[in-house]
Design a protein around this motif. Structure first.
Motif, PDB file in Angstrom:
ATOM      1  N   GLY A  15       5.148   6.663  -1.026  1.00  0.00           N
ATOM      2  CA  GLY A  15       5.425   7.891  -0.283  1.00  0.00           C
ATOM      3  C   GLY A  15       6.273   7.532   0.922  1.00  0.00           C
ATOM      4  N   ASP A  16       5.777   7.839   2.129  1.00  0.00           N
ATOM      5  CA  ASP A  16       6.550   7.493   3.331  1.00  0.00           C
ATOM      6  C   ASP A  16       5.979   6.263   4.035  1.00  0.00           C
ATOM      7  OD1 ASP A  16       4.228   8.464   4.465  1.00  0.00           O
ATOM      8  OD2 ASP A  16       5.237   9.786   5.890  1.00  0.00           O
ATOM      9  N   ARG A  17       5.157   5.484   3.318  1.00  0.00           N
ATOM     10  CA  ARG A  17       4.575   4.278   3.921  1.00  0.00           C
ATOM     11  C   ARG A  17       5.316   3.036   3.437  1.00  0.00           C
ATOM     12  NH1 ARG A  17      -1.558   3.815   2.796  1.00  0.00           N
ATOM     13  NH2 ARG A  17      -0.747   3.701   0.674  1.00  0.00           N
ATOM     14  N   LEU A  18       5.533   2.089   4.363  1.00  0.00           N
ATOM     15  CA  LEU A  18       6.206   0.817   4.081  1.00  0.00           C
ATOM     16  C   LEU A  18       5.185  -0.305   4.204  1.00  0.00           C
ATOM     17  CD1 LEU A  18       8.836  -0.937   3.746  1.00  0.00           C
ATOM     18  CD2 LEU A  18       8.947  -0.938   6.248  1.00  0.00           C
ATOM     19  N   LEU A  19       5.182  -1.218   3.217  1.00  0.00           N
ATOM     20  CA  LEU A  19       4.264  -2.349   3.264  1.00  0.00           C
ATOM     21  C   LEU A  19       4.842  -3.477   4.111  1.00  0.00           C
ATOM     22  CD1 LEU A  19       1.506  -3.347   2.046  1.00  0.00           C
ATOM     23  CD2 LEU A  19       2.916  -4.757   0.552  1.00  0.00           C
ATOM     24  N   ALA A  20       4.051  -3.938   5.080  1.00  0.00           N
ATOM     25  CA  ALA A  20       4.403  -5.096   5.902  1.00  0.00           C
ATOM     26  C   ALA A  20       3.406  -6.209   5.587  1.00  0.00           C
ATOM     27  CB  ALA A  20       4.329  -4.738   7.386  1.00  0.00           C
ATOM     28  N   ALA A  21       3.911  -7.454   5.554  1.00  0.00           N
ATOM     29  CA  ALA A  21       3.065  -8.609   5.229  1.00  0.00           C
ATOM     30  C   ALA A  21       3.159  -9.623   6.370  1.00  0.00           C
ATOM     31  CB  ALA A  21       3.535  -9.243   3.922  1.00  0.00           C
ATOM     32  N   ARG A  22       1.983 -10.059   6.873  1.00  0.00           N
ATOM     33  CA  ARG A  22       1.976 -11.033   7.966  1.00  0.00           C
ATOM     34  C   ARG A  22       1.981 -12.449   7.405  1.00  0.00           C
ATOM     35  NH1 ARG A  22      -2.671 -10.891  12.417  1.00  0.00           N
ATOM     36  NH2 ARG A  22      -3.816 -11.894  10.724  1.00  0.00           N
ATOM     37  N   ARG A  23       2.935 -13.251   7.867  1.00  0.00           N
ATOM     38  CA  ARG A  23       3.084 -14.633   7.407  1.00  0.00           C
ATOM     39  C   ARG A  23       1.922 -15.490   7.895  1.00  0.00           C
ATOM     40  NH1 ARG A  23       7.550 -16.283   4.143  1.00  0.00           N
ATOM     41  NH2 ARG A  23       6.372 -18.168   4.450  1.00  0.00           N
ATOM     42  N   SER A  24       1.440 -16.369   7.012  1.00  0.00           N
ATOM     43  CA  SER A  24       0.441 -17.363   7.408  1.00  0.00           C
ATOM     44  C   SER A  24       1.058 -18.757   7.429  1.00  0.00           C
ATOM     45  CB  SER A  24      -0.750 -17.326   6.451  1.00  0.00           C
ATOM     46  OG  SER A  24      -0.329 -17.508   5.117  1.00  0.00           O
ATOM     47  N   ALA A  25       2.256 -18.897   6.868  1.00  0.00           N
ATOM     48  CA  ALA A  25       2.961 -20.189   6.812  1.00  0.00           C
ATOM     49  C   ALA A  25       4.442 -19.892   6.640  1.00  0.00           C
ATOM     50  CB  ALA A  25       2.451 -21.004   5.620  1.00  0.00           C
ATOM     51  N   THR A  84      14.698  -1.409  -1.906  1.00  0.00           N
ATOM     52  CA  THR A  84      13.513  -0.567  -1.878  1.00  0.00           C
ATOM     53  C   THR A  84      12.814  -0.793  -3.217  1.00  0.00           C
ATOM     54  OG1 THR A  84      14.732   1.346  -2.723  1.00  0.00           O
ATOM     55  CG2 THR A  84      14.482   1.170  -0.313  1.00  0.00           C
ATOM     56  N   ALA A  85      11.504  -0.680  -3.208  1.00  0.00           N
ATOM     57  CA  ALA A  85      10.717  -0.925  -4.416  1.00  0.00           C
ATOM     58  C   ALA A  85       9.517   0.008  -4.394  1.00  0.00           C
ATOM     59  CB  ALA A  85      10.263  -2.381  -4.469  1.00  0.00           C
ATOM     60  N   ARG A  86       8.931   0.211  -5.568  1.00  0.00           N
ATOM     61  CA  ARG A  86       7.712   1.025  -5.644  1.00  0.00           C
ATOM     62  C   ARG A  86       6.768   0.407  -6.654  1.00  0.00           C
ATOM     63  NH1 ARG A  86      11.427   5.408  -7.860  1.00  0.00           N
ATOM     64  NH2 ARG A  86      11.691   4.794 -10.003  1.00  0.00           N
ATOM     65  N   LEU A  87       5.488   0.714  -6.480  1.00  0.00           N
ATOM     66  CA  LEU A  87       4.484   0.265  -7.426  1.00  0.00           C
ATOM     67  C   LEU A  87       4.702   0.968  -8.751  1.00  0.00           C
ATOM     68  CD1 LEU A  87       1.278   0.408  -5.200  1.00  0.00           C
ATOM     69  CD2 LEU A  87       2.397  -1.649  -6.059  1.00  0.00           C
ATOM     70  N   ARG A  88       4.485   0.240  -9.843  1.00  0.00           N
ATOM     71  CA  ARG A  88       4.517   0.875 -11.161  1.00  0.00           C
ATOM     72  C   ARG A  88       3.191   1.621 -11.352  1.00  0.00           C
ATOM     73  NH1 ARG A  88       8.578  -0.708 -14.529  1.00  0.00           N
ATOM     74  NH2 ARG A  88       9.593  -2.688 -14.090  1.00  0.00           N
ATOM     75  N   PRO A  89       3.220   2.712 -12.120  1.00  0.00           N
ATOM     76  CA  PRO A  89       1.968   3.420 -12.393  1.00  0.00           C
ATOM     77  C   PRO A  89       0.935   2.461 -12.987  1.00  0.00           C
ATOM     78  CG  PRO A  89       3.845   4.697 -13.177  1.00  0.00           C
ATOM     79  CD  PRO A  89       4.377   3.349 -12.754  1.00  0.00           C
ATOM     80  N   GLY A  90      -0.286   2.530 -12.492  1.00  0.00           N
ATOM     81  CA  GLY A  90      -1.354   1.678 -13.010  1.00  0.00           C
ATOM     82  C   GLY A  90      -1.439   0.309 -12.364  1.00  0.00           C
ATOM     83  N   SER A  91      -0.491  -0.027 -11.478  1.00  0.00           N
ATOM     84  CA  SER A  91      -0.546  -1.327 -10.804  1.00  0.00           C
ATOM     85  C   SER A  91      -1.727  -1.353  -9.847  1.00  0.00           C
ATOM     86  CB  SER A  91       0.734  -1.584 -10.006  1.00  0.00           C
ATOM     87  OG  SER A  91       0.607  -2.770  -9.239  1.00  0.00           O
ATOM     88  N   LEU A 106       2.515   0.849   6.761  1.00  0.00           N
ATOM     89  CA  LEU A 106       2.949   1.445   8.019  1.00  0.00           C
ATOM     90  C   LEU A 106       3.605   2.802   7.754  1.00  0.00           C
ATOM     91  CD1 LEU A 106       4.546  -1.739   9.609  1.00  0.00           C
ATOM     92  CD2 LEU A 106       2.260  -0.815  10.045  1.00  0.00           C
ATOM     93  N   THR A 107       3.154   3.809   8.476  1.00  0.00           N
ATOM     94  CA  THR A 107       3.770   5.140   8.387  1.00  0.00           C
ATOM     95  C   THR A 107       4.983   5.170   9.316  1.00  0.00           C
ATOM     96  OG1 THR A 107       2.262   5.939  10.088  1.00  0.00           O
ATOM     97  CG2 THR A 107       1.599   6.301   7.780  1.00  0.00           C
ATOM     98  N   ALA A 129      15.439   4.682   9.089  1.00  0.00           N
ATOM     99  CA  ALA A 129      16.375   5.804   9.060  1.00  0.00           C
ATOM    100  C   ALA A 129      16.147   6.661   7.819  1.00  0.00           C
ATOM    101  CB  ALA A 129      17.814   5.293   9.112  1.00  0.00           C
ATOM    102  N   ARG A 130      15.906   6.007   6.682  1.00  0.00           N
ATOM    103  CA  ARG A 130      15.668   6.745   5.439  1.00  0.00           C
ATOM    104  C   ARG A 130      14.382   7.555   5.505  1.00  0.00           C
ATOM    105  NH1 ARG A 130      17.723   3.135   0.411  1.00  0.00           N
ATOM    106  NH2 ARG A 130      19.642   2.430   1.381  1.00  0.00           N
ATOM    107  N   LEU A 131      13.387   7.029   6.248  1.00  0.00           N
ATOM    108  CA  LEU A 131      12.099   7.722   6.352  1.00  0.00           C
ATOM    109  C   LEU A 131      12.091   8.721   7.506  1.00  0.00           C
ATOM    110  CD1 LEU A 131       9.635   4.731   5.780  1.00  0.00           C
ATOM    111  CD2 LEU A 131      10.298   6.501   4.136  1.00  0.00           C
ATOM    112  N   GLY A 132      13.214   8.790   8.234  1.00  0.00           N
ATOM    113  CA  GLY A 132      13.280   9.702   9.371  1.00  0.00           C
ATOM    114  C   GLY A 132      12.462   9.214  10.543  1.00  0.00           C
TER     115      GLY A 132
END
Length: 136
Positions: A15-25, A84-91, A106-107, A129-132
């Motif tokens: 939707g309008d949420r972006l996944l952020a991942a925190r580095r551990s290494a 940009t990427a999205r989850l496949r249905p059922g993932s 993140l919203t 910008a794409r998410l406004g």
């Protein structure tokens, strides 16, 4: 001139949420946030590498949607390309399996609540910008 090696990053959207991942290494990047992804293997198409990296790093089945215009220099000889990427249905939902110790959706109003890696900031700006969302 050294041949460039492409590193792919995923602006994984739900939707309008972006996944952020925190580095551990590695230590110099630990605690900073990024768009998940990794190196393109020889002979691999970048969008296929993106799907593979997301499976390895997050345990998800995703699909690349659209390349974000531009490329950003990393440590020589690497350059970052973002899709940009999205989850496949059922993932299943994403899990921090390797190189990350926390994930956050993140919203638009919270895209800048985390300290992004410098090289990811231009791509996050483009996604914002794409998410406004408010630019930084």
């Amino acid at each position: 001139m050294t041949e460039r090696i492409v590193v792919v990053g995923a602006a994984l959207l739900d939707g309008d949420r972006l996944l952020a991942a925190r580095r551990s290494a590695p230590p110099e990047l630990a605690g900073r946030w990024e768009l998940p992804g990794g190196k393109v293997e020889p002979g691999e198409r970048p969008d296929d590498a993106l799907v593979r990296e997301l499976r390895e790093e997050l345990g998800i089945e995703a699909e690349a949607v659209e390349r974000v215009p531009g490329e950003w220099p990393l440590k020589n000889p690497y350059v970052l390309w973002v899709w940009t990427a999205r989850l496949r249905p059922g993932s299943p939902g994403p899990e921090a399996l390797q190189d990350h110790d926390e994930l956050r959706w993140l919203t638009p109003g919270h895209l800048w609540d985390v300290p992004w890696l410098d090289q990811d900031v231009p791509a996050v700006r483009e996604i914002a910008a794409r998410l406004g969302a408010q630019a930084r």
